[in-house]
Design a protein around this motif. Structure first.
Motif, mmCIF file in Angstrom:
data_model
loop_
_atom_site.group_PDB
_atom_site.id
_atom_site.type_symbol
_atom_site.label_atom_id
_atom_site.label_comp_id
_atom_site.label_asym_id
_atom_site.label_seq_id
_atom_site.Cartn_x
_atom_site.Cartn_y
_atom_site.Cartn_z
ATOM 1 N N ASN A 1 0.912 -0.934 0.107
ATOM 2 C CA ASN A 1 0.060 0.106 0.026
ATOM 3 C C ASN A 1 1.123 1.360 0.011
ATOM 4 O OD1 ASN A 1 -2.220 -1.524 0.162
ATOM 5 N ND2 ASN A 1 -2.154 -1.741 2.370
ATOM 6 N N PRO A 2 0.371 2.455 -0.471
ATOM 7 C CA PRO A 2 1.061 3.604 -0.575
ATOM 8 C C PRO A 2 1.609 3.901 0.862
ATOM 9 C CG PRO A 2 -1.037 3.753 -2.080
ATOM 10 C CD PRO A 2 -0.826 2.453 -1.005
ATOM 11 N N GLU A 3 2.836 4.221 0.927
ATOM 12 C CA GLU A 3 3.378 4.655 2.385
ATOM 13 C C GLU A 3 4.157 5.942 2.114
ATOM 14 O OE1 GLU A 3 2.984 3.320 5.190
ATOM 15 O OE2 GLU A 3 2.382 1.310 4.983
ATOM 16 N N GLU A 4 4.179 6.797 3.112
ATOM 17 C CA GLU A 4 4.884 8.063 3.083
ATOM 18 C C GLU A 4 5.244 8.620 4.690
ATOM 19 O OE1 GLU A 4 4.995 12.566 1.207
ATOM 20 O OE2 GLU A 4 3.170 11.237 0.952
ATOM 21 N N PHE A 5 6.556 9.115 4.673
ATOM 22 C CA PHE A 5 6.966 9.628 5.897
ATOM 23 C C PHE A 5 7.863 10.690 5.648
ATOM 24 C CE2 PHE A 5 10.290 6.305 5.908
ATOM 25 C CZ PHE A 5 11.134 7.089 6.123
ATOM 26 N N ALA A 6 7.887 11.714 6.713
ATOM 27 C CA ALA A 6 8.768 12.899 6.533
ATOM 28 C C ALA A 6 9.426 12.972 7.635
ATOM 29 C CB ALA A 6 7.674 14.116 6.621
ATOM 30 N N MET A 7 11.009 13.398 7.627
ATOM 31 C CA MET A 7 11.784 13.485 8.682
ATOM 32 C C MET A 7 12.160 15.038 8.639
ATOM 33 S SD MET A 7 14.093 10.029 7.665
ATOM 34 C CE MET A 7 14.889 9.815 9.111
ATOM 35 N N GLU A 8 13.307 15.399 9.209
ATOM 36 C CA GLU A 8 13.344 16.797 9.346
ATOM 37 C C GLU A 8 13.755 17.365 8.137
ATOM 38 O OE1 GLU A 8 16.048 18.370 12.661
ATOM 39 O OE2 GLU A 8 15.656 16.519 13.679
ATOM 40 N N THR A 9 14.577 16.666 7.219
ATOM 41 C CA THR A 9 14.944 17.507 5.929
ATOM 42 C C THR A 9 14.890 16.788 4.709
ATOM 43 O OG1 THR A 9 17.086 16.113 6.038
ATOM 44 C CG2 THR A 9 16.959 18.218 7.282
ATOM 45 N N ILE A 10 14.097 15.418 4.911
ATOM 46 C CA ILE A 10 13.787 14.684 3.745
ATOM 47 C C ILE A 10 12.358 14.095 3.753
ATOM 48 C CG2 ILE A 10 16.166 13.862 3.254
ATOM 49 C CD1 ILE A 10 15.254 11.169 4.136
ATOM 50 N N ARG A 11 11.692 13.926 2.657
ATOM 51 C CA ARG A 11 10.445 12.955 2.554
ATOM 52 C C ARG A 11 10.576 11.705 1.686
ATOM 53 N NH1 ARG A 11 7.080 15.814 -0.550
ATOM 54 N NH2 ARG A 11 8.284 17.544 -0.950
ATOM 55 N N TYR A 12 10.037 10.754 2.115
ATOM 56 C CA TYR A 12 9.965 9.593 1.529
ATOM 57 C C TYR A 12 8.788 8.933 1.284
ATOM 58 C CZ TYR A 12 11.796 4.701 0.170
ATOM 59 O OH TYR A 12 12.297 3.756 -0.365
ATOM 60 N N ALA A 13 8.320 8.438 0.150
ATOM 61 C CA ALA A 13 7.051 7.858 -0.391
ATOM 62 C C ALA A 13 7.416 6.611 -1.158
ATOM 63 C CB ALA A 13 6.246 8.893 -1.057
ATOM 64 N N VAL A 14 6.586 5.691 -1.037
ATOM 65 C CA VAL A 14 6.492 4.650 -1.648
ATOM 66 C C VAL A 14 5.171 4.219 -2.412
ATOM 67 C CG1 VAL A 14 6.820 2.129 -1.991
ATOM 68 C CG2 VAL A 14 8.442 3.450 -0.453
ATOM 69 N N ALA A 15 4.913 4.153 -3.558
ATOM 70 C CA ALA A 15 3.494 4.013 -4.055
ATOM 71 C C ALA A 15 3.792 2.865 -5.499
ATOM 72 C CB ALA A 15 2.656 5.152 -4.499
ATOM 73 N N ASP A 16 3.051 2.057 -5.630
ATOM 74 C CA ASP A 16 2.719 1.193 -6.754
ATOM 75 C C ASP A 16 4.330 0.963 -7.176
ATOM 76 O OD1 ASP A 16 0.087 1.569 -6.656
ATOM 77 O OD2 ASP A 16 0.188 3.546 -7.736
ATOM 78 N N GLY A 17 5.300 0.600 -6.355
ATOM 79 C CA GLY A 17 6.468 0.268 -6.785
ATOM 80 C C GLY A 17 7.561 1.326 -6.949
ATOM 81 N N VAL A 18 7.235 2.361 -6.932
ATOM 82 C CA VAL A 18 8.096 3.413 -7.077
ATOM 83 C C VAL A 18 8.275 4.110 -5.820
ATOM 84 C CG1 VAL A 18 8.588 5.459 -8.178
ATOM 85 C CG2 VAL A 18 7.282 3.645 -9.393
ATOM 86 N N ALA A 19 9.657 4.382 -5.554
ATOM 87 C CA ALA A 19 10.229 4.995 -4.138
ATOM 88 C C ALA A 19 10.388 6.458 -4.875
ATOM 89 C CB ALA A 19 11.078 4.422 -3.506
ATOM 90 N N THR A 20 10.105 7.640 -3.845
ATOM 91 C CA THR A 20 10.489 8.694 -4.164
ATOM 92 C C THR A 20 11.345 9.479 -2.963
ATOM 93 O OG1 THR A 20 8.592 9.271 -5.760
ATOM 94 C CG2 THR A 20 9.793 11.318 -4.803
ATOM 95 N N LEU A 21 12.355 9.732 -2.955
ATOM 96 C CA LEU A 21 13.262 10.401 -2.058
ATOM 97 C C LEU A 21 13.418 12.009 -2.376
ATOM 98 C CD1 LEU A 21 16.648 8.978 -0.457
ATOM 99 C CD2 LEU A 21 15.939 11.480 -0.544
#
Length: 275
Positions: free
Chosen positions: A11-31
């Motif tokens: 399932n789509p997941e996303e989290f934010a840290m202090e200086t980056i965001r990271y998301a995963v959806a449909d087999g693709v990760a975005t940093l």
């Protein structure tokens, strides 16, 4: 804010840290480098957080491609110069870089494609970070430069490895010694950038390319990238052996069997490069 680590399970997941965001959806990760008030400068917190995300990414086999990008109007303006003031010992200077080498190597040798989507500044370590990608997309506003000598520093973040392999030794030396800024068009001409796309289309184009790999054979993609990364350090015989070993593994996959059947039955292939 420190996010709870996760391993993606579909399932789509996303989290934010202090200086980056990271998301995963449909087999693709975005940093996403997300420190726009400092033009996404690579400070100590960002270096640590990227390392944490890359560690998770390597374990998450559901991810088939990674997009690297920056929030706001810039990709990454380089190292955080405010952290370089005052006296810094040789050992401290060395440790700043040694601490990020593990995740740099992991990104360069990641067994899945990495796509950098660059808008605005990609200077210094930001340029180096873009170069860990297999494919670099840029907007007309993108600017690339290696101004390390202006600060009396040595180019870093893997650029001695990546840049000469991409554009040749003489051009790499010229960029480092001259500290010349490259426009997106000049970077395209030198073979650094693969495509120039309008700013409003950058993320969509990066996603289209990354999503295409979700329909490719992960085994064949990984073996192809591994062989290409090794090719400039090996002799012909070694590369022929790697080719034969890789092809043997690829022939034995269910994906190859399905692809052959689809071809013989005149069905469209699953993997297509997006125009």
């Amino acid at each position: 804010m420190t996010a709870t680590p996760f391993i993606h399970r579909g399932n789509p997941e996303e989290f934010a840290m202090e200086t980056i965001r990271y998301a995963v959806a449909d087999g693709v990760a975005t940093l996403t480098l997300d420190f726009p008030k400092r033009k996404n400068a690579l400070n100590g917190t960002m270096r640590r957080e990227i390392g944490e995300v890359v560690h998770q990414l390597r374990q998450d086999t559901s991810v088939r491609a990674l997009i690297l990008t920056g929030a706001g109007s810039d990709f990454c303006s380089g190292g955080d110069i405010s952290s370089m003031q005052g006296e810094i010992s040789a050992e401290q200077g060395r440790q700043r870089l040694a601490a990020i080498h593990p995740w740099l190597e992991d990104l360069i040798h990641l067994d899945r494609p990495v796509i950098a989507a660059v808008d605005g500044a990609a200077y210094g370590a930001g340029f180096s970070l873009a170069l860990v990608a297999d494919i670099i997309l840029a907007t007309p506003r993108a600017r690339f430069g290696l101004p390390f000598l202006r600060l009396g520093l040595v180019p870093d973040c893997g650029v001695f490895y990546t840049l000469p392999r991409m554009i040749g030794l003489q051009r790499a030396k010229t960029l480092m010694f001259s500290m010349r800024e490259l426009s997106a068009a000049a970077a395209l001409e030198q073979g650094i950038v693969m495509e120039i796309v309008p700013p409003e289309a950058l993320q969509a184009r990066a996603l289209a390319l990354a999503s295409a790999f979700t329909e490719a054979s992960p085994v064949a993609v990984a073996l192809t990238k591994k062989a290409l990364n090794a090719s400039l350090n090996q002799d012909l015989h070694s590369m022929l052996e790697m080719e034969a070993d890789g092809q043997g593994i690829a022939f034995a996959t269910a994906y190859r069997q399905e692809a052959a059947t689809r071809f013989l039955e005149k069905q469209p292939p699953r993997y297509r490069w997006p125009d």
